[in-house]
Motif scaffolding. Structure first.
Motif, PDB file in Angstrom:
ATOM      1  N   LYS A 125       0.939  -1.192  -0.051  1.00 24.97           N
ATOM      2  CA  LYS A 125       0.038   0.172  -0.029  1.00 24.97           C
ATOM      3  C   LYS A 125       0.747   1.188   0.081  1.00 24.97           C
ATOM      4  N   GLU A 126       1.796   1.170   0.868  1.00 28.10           N
ATOM      5  CA  GLU A 126       2.906   2.459   0.883  1.00 28.10           C
ATOM      6  C   GLU A 126       3.319   2.513  -0.441  1.00 28.10           C
ATOM      7  N   LEU A 127       3.784   1.647  -1.231  1.00 30.33           N
ATOM      8  CA  LEU A 127       4.406   2.016  -2.395  1.00 30.33           C
ATOM      9  C   LEU A 127       3.544   1.814  -3.684  1.00 30.33           C
ATOM     10  N   ALA A 176      12.863  -2.512   3.638  1.00 28.11           N
ATOM     11  CA  ALA A 176      11.715  -1.541   2.955  1.00 28.11           C
ATOM     12  C   ALA A 176      12.032  -0.506   2.156  1.00 28.11           C
ATOM     13  N   ASP A 177      13.269   0.063   2.635  1.00 29.20           N
ATOM     14  CA  ASP A 177      14.098   1.118   2.040  1.00 29.20           C
ATOM     15  C   ASP A 177      14.623   0.805   0.685  1.00 29.20           C
ATOM     16  N   THR A 178      15.137  -0.415   0.708  1.00 30.63           N
ATOM     17  CA  THR A 178      15.672  -1.147  -0.434  1.00 30.63           C
ATOM     18  C   THR A 178      14.817  -1.358  -1.515  1.00 30.63           C
ATOM     19  N   ILE A 179      13.844  -1.869  -1.105  1.00 23.49           N
ATOM     20  CA  ILE A 179      12.730  -2.196  -2.297  1.00 23.49           C
ATOM     21  C   ILE A 179      12.084  -1.045  -2.726  1.00 23.49           C
ATOM     22  N   ALA A 180      11.960   0.057  -2.027  1.00 22.94           N
ATOM     23  CA  ALA A 180      11.712   1.468  -2.339  1.00 22.94           C
ATOM     24  C   ALA A 180      12.446   1.995  -3.392  1.00 22.94           C
ATOM     25  N   ARG A 181      13.689   2.094  -3.135  1.00 23.04           N
ATOM     26  CA  ARG A 181      14.712   2.687  -3.921  1.00 23.04           C
ATOM     27  C   ARG A 181      14.881   1.736  -5.127  1.00 23.04           C
ATOM     28  N   LEU A 183      12.448   0.322  -6.876  1.00 31.41           N
ATOM     29  CA  LEU A 183      11.635   1.018  -7.689  1.00 31.41           C
ATOM     30  C   LEU A 183      11.657   2.420  -7.958  1.00 31.41           C
ATOM     31  N   GLY A 184      12.635   2.946  -7.580  1.00 25.17           N
ATOM     32  CA  GLY A 184      12.721   4.619  -7.766  1.00 25.17           C
ATOM     33  C   GLY A 184      11.650   5.285  -6.766  1.00 25.17           C
TER      34      GLY A 184
END
Length: 281
Positions: A125-127, A176-181, A183-184
């Motif tokens: 949901k966050e991303l 979580a931060d690695t996944i976000a980064r 994905l840009g």
């Protein structure tokens, strides 16, 4: 742009920064900034925008004067200062970001053993991605923090988590931060504690984490115990300041361990000395 450390806090329901923080980013003596602000206050009744306050220095009983600046107070002060356009814009953007953040309903923060975590559904949901995508990326990162049995019971009790699930995958900040980064994208401030000493933008939090990790690696390679402890204490100080303790590998400065707690206490006793010897923030 210069390396800025912008601190925006909440005061009586309003977002403010401090005259000390502004002085630091301007490269000015704080006393000079205080003098300039008092000059503004002498000519106009602007105490609702430039708010008198006091701060304390650890280990000293005396209180020192400072001012809290609202967004308008900051703009008013910077109006007659030429240049520093990047800094002015950075502060205004951060004021706006904090205001928008307070307007946006936040997800209830979940914890596992007092460390903030997310579930797969929450990160999806966050991303704004699917849970399938999250699980695929967790598999690629070889991250398998799955709670079952007594661990899951502890988690449900700690968070008053209502669910009949028999297993639950949790995700720590770093993953979580690695996944976000990858994905840009960028995470919200979900992983920040409400009581953090410094509420920093996530980009600056990531810089601080990298500094702490690098120091920890250096410290582990130092044979002299006194020097090693000093470097690890500096890493610990950084992590104490930003309030993130989800790195399960570098337990040498884990505040939840007895050794980590002792290092935190040493930091409190020797903070001035440490800051003079090694400045990374």
């Amino acid at each position: 742009m210069q390396n800025l450390l912008i601190k925006i806090d909440e005061y009586n329901g309003r977002q403010v920064t401090t005259s000390r923080n502004v002085a630091e980013n301007l490269g000015k003596r704080h006393s000079n900034v205080v003098r300039d602000l008092e000059g503004i206050l002498e000519n106009s009744n602007l105490s609702s925008l430039i708010i008198p306050a006091f701060y304390e220095v650890e280990g000293q009983k005396r209180k020192y004067k400072e001012y809290l600046l609202t967004k308008d107070g900051f703009i008013l002060y910077m109006f007659n200062i030429q240049g520093h356009n990047d800094m002015k814009l950075a502060y205004i953007n951060e004021f706006n970001r904090m205001k928008d953040l307070l307007k946006t309903p936040q997800q209830k923060r979940l914890y596992y053993k007092k460390v903030p975590v997310m579930t797969v559904d929450m990160l999806a949901k966050e991303l704004n991605i699917s849970t399938v995508t999250v699980n695929k990326m967790l598999y690629k990162l070889d991250d398998g923090n799955v709670l079952t049995g007594n661990e899951l019971k502890y988690f449900k009790k700690e968070n008053n988590y209502k669910s009949s699930c028999s297993l639950l995958r949790i995700i720590y900040h770093r993953v979580a931060d690695t996944i976000a980064r990858n994905l840009g994208k960028q995470l919200s401030d979900y992983f920040l504690f409400d009581c953090d000493k410094y509420k920093l933008p996530l980009e600056q939090m990531q810089i601080a984490l990298k500094q702490a990790d690098n120091l920890a690696r250096i410290g582990k390679q130092i044979s002299n115990k006194e020097d090693k402890d000093f470097v690890l204490m500096k890493a610990s100080e950084i992590l104490v300041n930003i309030g993130l303790w989800d790195n399960k590998e570098d337990t040498d400065y884990d505040i939840n361990s007895l050794d980590g707690w002792n290092k935190k206490c040493k930091i409190g006793n020797n903070l001035g000395y440490i800051n003079r010897q090694l400045k990374l923030l």
